[in-house]
Design a protein around this motif. Structure first.
Motif, PDB file in Angstrom:
ATOM      1  N   MET A  25      56.357  10.343   6.123  1.00  0.00           N
ATOM      2  CA  MET A  25      56.852   9.865   7.413  1.00  0.00           C
ATOM      3  C   MET A  25      55.909   8.795   7.970  1.00  0.00           C
ATOM      4  SD  MET A  25      57.234  11.860  11.061  1.00  0.00           S
ATOM      5  CE  MET A  25      58.369  13.147  10.558  1.00  0.00           C
ATOM      6  N   ILE A  57      56.855  18.694  13.157  1.00  0.00           N
ATOM      7  CA  ILE A  57      56.412  17.734  12.136  1.00  0.00           C
ATOM      8  C   ILE A  57      56.195  16.352  12.733  1.00  0.00           C
ATOM      9  CG2 ILE A  57      57.401  18.962  10.153  1.00  0.00           C
ATOM     10  CD1 ILE A  57      59.634  16.818  10.116  1.00  0.00           C
ATOM     11  N   THR A  58      56.831  16.060  13.850  1.00  0.00           N
ATOM     12  CA  THR A  58      56.605  14.766  14.491  1.00  0.00           C
ATOM     13  C   THR A  58      55.314  14.777  15.295  1.00  0.00           C
ATOM     14  OG1 THR A  58      58.988  14.491  14.651  1.00  0.00           O
ATOM     15  CG2 THR A  58      57.649  13.034  16.009  1.00  0.00           C
ATOM     16  N   ALA A  59      55.093  15.853  16.033  1.00  0.00           N
ATOM     17  CA  ALA A  59      53.996  15.855  17.006  1.00  0.00           C
ATOM     18  C   ALA A  59      52.647  16.231  16.404  1.00  0.00           C
ATOM     19  CB  ALA A  59      54.327  16.808  18.151  1.00  0.00           C
ATOM     20  N   VAL A  60      52.642  16.957  15.316  1.00  0.00           N
ATOM     21  CA  VAL A  60      51.347  17.333  14.730  1.00  0.00           C
ATOM     22  C   VAL A  60      50.797  16.149  13.942  1.00  0.00           C
ATOM     23  CG1 VAL A  60      50.217  18.814  13.017  1.00  0.00           C
ATOM     24  CG2 VAL A  60      51.758  19.804  14.713  1.00  0.00           C
ATOM     25  N   ASP A  61      49.581  15.747  14.304  1.00  0.00           N
ATOM     26  CA  ASP A  61      48.984  14.518  13.789  1.00  0.00           C
ATOM     27  C   ASP A  61      48.108  14.811  12.573  1.00  0.00           C
ATOM     28  OD1 ASP A  61      48.099  11.913  13.625  1.00  0.00           O
ATOM     29  OD2 ASP A  61      46.539  12.174  15.145  1.00  0.00           O
ATOM     30  N   SER A  62      48.738  15.295  11.502  1.00  0.00           N
ATOM     31  CA  SER A  62      47.964  15.674  10.317  1.00  0.00           C
ATOM     32  C   SER A  62      48.487  14.966   9.080  1.00  0.00           C
ATOM     33  CB  SER A  62      48.022  17.188  10.119  1.00  0.00           C
ATOM     34  OG  SER A  62      47.423  17.828  11.235  1.00  0.00           O
ATOM     35  N   SER A  63      47.670  14.920   8.043  1.00  0.00           N
ATOM     36  CA  SER A  63      48.051  14.161   6.853  1.00  0.00           C
ATOM     37  C   SER A  63      49.183  14.843   6.094  1.00  0.00           C
ATOM     38  CB  SER A  63      46.844  13.929   5.954  1.00  0.00           C
ATOM     39  OG  SER A  63      46.405  15.130   5.368  1.00  0.00           O
ATOM     40  N   SER A  64      49.319  16.156   6.257  1.00  0.00           N
ATOM     41  CA  SER A  64      50.489  16.869   5.741  1.00  0.00           C
ATOM     42  C   SER A  64      51.017  17.803   6.823  1.00  0.00           C
ATOM     43  CB  SER A  64      50.146  17.700   4.501  1.00  0.00           C
ATOM     44  OG  SER A  64      49.919  16.898   3.371  1.00  0.00           O
ATOM     45  N   VAL A  65      52.308  17.742   7.092  1.00  0.00           N
ATOM     46  CA  VAL A  65      52.943  18.671   8.028  1.00  0.00           C
ATOM     47  C   VAL A  65      54.080  19.358   7.288  1.00  0.00           C
ATOM     48  CG1 VAL A  65      52.299  17.497  10.152  1.00  0.00           C
ATOM     49  CG2 VAL A  65      54.333  16.748   8.939  1.00  0.00           C
ATOM     50  N   MET A  66      54.231  20.659   7.508  1.00  0.00           N
ATOM     51  CA  MET A  66      55.150  21.444   6.683  1.00  0.00           C
ATOM     52  C   MET A  66      56.035  22.354   7.520  1.00  0.00           C
ATOM     53  SD  MET A  66      52.522  22.668   3.685  1.00  0.00           S
ATOM     54  CE  MET A  66      51.832  21.460   2.558  1.00  0.00           C
ATOM     55  N   ILE A  67      57.202  22.661   6.983  1.00  0.00           N
ATOM     56  CA  ILE A  67      58.052  23.696   7.564  1.00  0.00           C
ATOM     57  C   ILE A  67      58.291  24.753   6.498  1.00  0.00           C
ATOM     58  CG2 ILE A  67      60.278  24.236   8.642  1.00  0.00           C
ATOM     59  CD1 ILE A  67      60.491  21.384   9.588  1.00  0.00           C
ATOM     60  N   LEU A 122      49.104   4.108  13.865  1.00  0.00           N
ATOM     61  CA  LEU A 122      47.689   4.235  13.511  1.00  0.00           C
ATOM     62  C   LEU A 122      46.902   4.913  14.620  1.00  0.00           C
ATOM     63  CD1 LEU A 122      46.961   0.760  11.879  1.00  0.00           C
ATOM     64  CD2 LEU A 122      47.096   2.975  10.743  1.00  0.00           C
ATOM     65  N   SER A 158      50.742   4.131   9.590  1.00  0.00           N
ATOM     66  CA  SER A 158      50.268   4.866   8.431  1.00  0.00           C
ATOM     67  C   SER A 158      51.403   5.807   8.021  1.00  0.00           C
ATOM     68  CB  SER A 158      49.019   5.648   8.826  1.00  0.00           C
ATOM     69  OG  SER A 158      48.498   6.366   7.734  1.00  0.00           O
ATOM     70  N   LYS A 177      43.762   7.556   8.656  1.00  0.00           N
ATOM     71  CA  LYS A 177      45.073   6.917   8.675  1.00  0.00           C
ATOM     72  C   LYS A 177      45.079   5.547   8.008  1.00  0.00           C
ATOM     73  CE  LYS A 177      46.701   9.154  12.822  1.00  0.00           C
ATOM     74  NZ  LYS A 177      47.146   8.958  14.196  1.00  0.00           N
ATOM     75  N   GLY A 201      60.037  23.541   3.092  1.00  0.00           N
ATOM     76  CA  GLY A 201      60.159  24.672   2.181  1.00  0.00           C
ATOM     77  C   GLY A 201      61.132  25.686   2.736  1.00  0.00           C
ATOM     78  N   GLN A 227      54.724   9.167  20.448  1.00  0.00           N
ATOM     79  CA  GLN A 227      55.946   9.957  20.459  1.00  0.00           C
ATOM     80  C   GLN A 227      57.030   9.384  21.360  1.00  0.00           C
ATOM     81  OE1 GLN A 227      55.467  14.289  20.353  1.00  0.00           O
ATOM     82  NE2 GLN A 227      53.272  13.868  20.365  1.00  0.00           N
ATOM     83  N   LYS A 234      52.370  10.034   6.911  1.00  0.00           N
ATOM     84  CA  LYS A 234      51.897  11.394   6.650  1.00  0.00           C
ATOM     85  C   LYS A 234      52.903  12.077   5.740  1.00  0.00           C
ATOM     86  CE  LYS A 234      53.698  13.416  11.012  1.00  0.00           C
ATOM     87  NZ  LYS A 234      53.273  13.897  12.343  1.00  0.00           N
ATOM     88  N   TYR A 235      52.424  13.035   4.970  1.00  0.00           N
ATOM     89  CA  TYR A 235      53.333  13.779   4.101  1.00  0.00           C
ATOM     90  C   TYR A 235      54.097  14.820   4.912  1.00  0.00           C
ATOM     91  CZ  TYR A 235      51.569  11.794  -0.232  1.00  0.00           C
ATOM     92  OH  TYR A 235      51.265  10.947  -1.251  1.00  0.00           O
ATOM     93  N   VAL A 247      56.546  18.160   4.299  1.00  0.00           N
ATOM     94  CA  VAL A 247      56.956  19.121   3.274  1.00  0.00           C
ATOM     95  C   VAL A 247      57.956  20.105   3.876  1.00  0.00           C
ATOM     96  CG1 VAL A 247      56.170  20.972   1.732  1.00  0.00           C
ATOM     97  CG2 VAL A 247      54.739  18.940   2.081  1.00  0.00           C
TER      98      VAL A 247
END
Lengths: 418, 418
Positions: A113, B357-367, A117, A405, B391, A412, A23, A407-408, A410
């Motif tokens: 985004m 969405i930047t800080a959460v280290d997941s394959s999908s992050v959503m709002i 890694l 890597s 990753k 909404g 970060q 990440k998606y 989304v």
């Protein structure tokens, strides 16, 4: 010293630092890179002393001259390290780039985004400048790095590590974001490549033996190439001047690089007209030719190529030459004996050029260009951590993008699944 | 039967077929997919017989009703397989797409061509429809496939395999491009995941136990997720209506899917106003709530959540609820207890949305969207072979692109390195 416990501690620190470095702002990362450059410039005397110690030990331990040469940190090489840091600072930051953002029928907006890694492990042999090169690319791409250099360069690497730490610290970034392993115990490598909880990817840089060992035993993904057995195929519709220039350049521009041509394939209909021309140029340059039977009917004074020659990376002024009946034979030869690194066809024929780049299963395929172009700088990546001949994750020259890597993401507006 | 020898033979055939299938035309691949659909339609009786045999054996062996349900090939499920084949045939072919072609300062032109990975190994449990789903995606992306289904579905899978072979053969493609392993010996899985010379990537589909075993022992890259511990975080600046709708949908739309919310995080300032509303909706739907101490001060009649609850994928009408002091605590909770699958923030606040969405280290992050959207179809991939929480190589829902790699393509005009 308990190597396992030490490496776990290094791994834990790296994992913790990776969260912060992921970060870090572009500005902080660039500031760290430039501060490292300054620290190296200010530490020239200390670097020379540490390096002299390694060189003395190396001579005492009977290292050969090539190894001693790679080990040496000349002032010019320090300049190159400093310049490299400035160049990496000037590259665009890949982290946070959002691609392909588009609306879906449901109304949500989906994109990808780019994210680091995590922790990259680098295993390398004698060259201490790799320490800076690898650390800078990993840092810029937001990764923490664990570097494990050759035991013969331990003092040089530790001196370099001090400068890297200074740079990180000056920019307010965690010093553990770049750690140079302090033990020369070989068991450290075994630990490093089998800690998937702390290390996300391994990049080995060095000889084939090292890379084979690392790949066989690693428990995480390894970004690597083993060999660079590159081919140029001169097609029957090649422009003769382009063919001669490219084939000559691909072999003689540099002998020791992985993208140097090791086998020349020549289409039968043009072999008799093109080979004598090329052979004369190679002869003047001191390149030894080894030919198949048909080649030796045209070039009667060259040595025969054995079956082994087709799968040998000479890294030397030696070239194996084979005449093929047609492009299909050339493609079959490349896919069988090549190392999936870089292969080029010389042709003016549209259909065969198109077929060649589709059918040849290599990380770089070229038309009318020297294999020597397979390189991160030449491809516009700015720099490279290595070249991958594998198909998973990254392939070909690996730059900053290959160290990230995606990440998606989304967006909404209270959207729910119907 | 010598399982090792058999699997090597399967591997060799797959490798050989992969070369042909990699170069198959889009038209031939689509023709094969539609011919498979037709073959399935014509084989309904045979499929039903084979499936009945598996069901009888399953009942005799005491399989539970959920397992028997997954095993059953109802006419509706055969319809879905047929429909799926038609949908995959209609998807754009990823193979051969050239991206980012641009001129470099040297004059060469460099781009990247999408190519198949080679051979994909699929390991799955009882559902026979996975055979068709996985085979069709691998075929469309130009890969050869080795499928290893659960022993309890062996007759159904072999009956499906006959239809797949027919389709390949009718389109003039090698039948070995899709092989369904014929032995139920568990040793076949061990062989499949340790043959890097024949298999390029493994996709396990099934329970956590299966995926853990495969990941631990595999010698090739595994595309997988272990858990789907997804979170919705209701921020202090959330629109209450969106928050209630999304949190309700993310839990109750389907309970057994990996993108279902398992933990709800609520920002302290809005907990007292929003939780009673939501709790009433969940209560009506029969969802059991388990809360942290603070939650239980507001919802006094619910059970306490234990430490284990935060890392449990319920796959059931159960939801753990935690009140957090601020977004930073929510992010820390998600990165610690989550499974890097899918996490969503509900907020109208620009800065916190951006940070989340930047800080959460997941394959999908959503709002402001339900976690249930994390899905290949919803993301516009057309279909998915699985969801990756790793990753390396592919992350999030993995569609046709995730089953391919890229190679560099260089066009020159006789260019040589200077």
């Amino acid at each position: 010293m308990d190597v396992k416990a030490y490496m776990v501690e290094v791994g834990e620190k790296a994992r913790e630092a990776s969260v912060k470095i992921a970060q870090a702002s572009t500005e902080a990362k660039n500031r760290a890179l430039l501060a490292m450059a300054e620290a190296l410039d200010n530490a020239r005397d200390k670097l020379a002393q540490a390096n002299e110690l390694d060189l003395e030990n190396g001579r005492a331990n009977g290292l050969d001259s090539a190894m001693l040469d790679r080990l040496e940190l000349t002032p010019a090489r320090i300049d190159t390290m400093i310049e490299g840091l400035k160049q990496v600072a000037a590259l665009p930051d890949p982290v946070g780039i959002i691609d392909d953002m588009k609306f879906m029928p449901s109304g949500i907006q989906v994109g990808k985004m780019r994210v680091p890694l995590g922790v990259v492990g680098i295993i390398y042999e004698s060259r201490p400048n790799v320490t800076v090169e690898a650390a800078s690319l990993c840092l810029k791409s937001g990764n923490a790095t664990i570097l494990r250099g050759g035991s013969e360069a331990i003092h040089s690497n530790q001196a370099v590590a001090v400068c890297i730490s200074q740079g990180l610290s000056q920019a307010g970034l965690p010093e553990d974001a770049v750690q140079v392993v302090k033990t020369t115990d070989r068991a450290a490598v075994g630990e490093l490549i089998t800690m998937p909880e702390y290390v996300d990817v391994i990049v080995p840089r060095g000889g084939k033996g090292l890379i084979e060992r690392v790949s066989r035993d690693a428990k995480v993904t390894v970004i690597k190439h083993l060999d660079g057995i590159c081919h140029v195929f001169i097609d029957r519709d090649a422009d003769h001047e382009k063919a001669v220039n490219v084939a000559f350049n691909a072999k003689t521009h540099r002998y020791g690089t992985c993208n140097t041509m090791e086998t020349l394939l020549v289409d039968e209909p043009v072999a008799a007209s093109i080979l004598p021309l090329l052979a004369e140029k190679y002869r003047q340059e001191g390149v030894e030719l080894r030919g198949c039977e048909a080649t030796r009917c045209i070039l009667t004074d060259i040595n025969p190529a054995s079956e082994d020659d087709w799968s040998t990376e000479y890294l030397a002024p030696i070239l194996s030459v084979k005449i093929v009946a047609d492009m299909e034979e050339a493609i079959a030869h490349i896919n069988k004996y090549g190392s999936h690194h870089t292969d080029s066809i010389i042709t003016e024929n549209y259909t065969r050029g198109r077929t060649f780049i589709t059918a040849v299963d290599s990380s770089s395929v070229m038309i009318n260009a020297s294999t020597r172009f397979a390189d991160g700088f030449e491809y516009g990546l700015g720099a490279e951590i290595g070249i991958s001949t594998d198909k998973i994750h990254a392939r070909g020259p690996v730059g900053l993008d290959g160290l990230t890597s995606q990440k998606y993401v989304v967006f909404g507006d209270g959207h729910i699944r119907q």
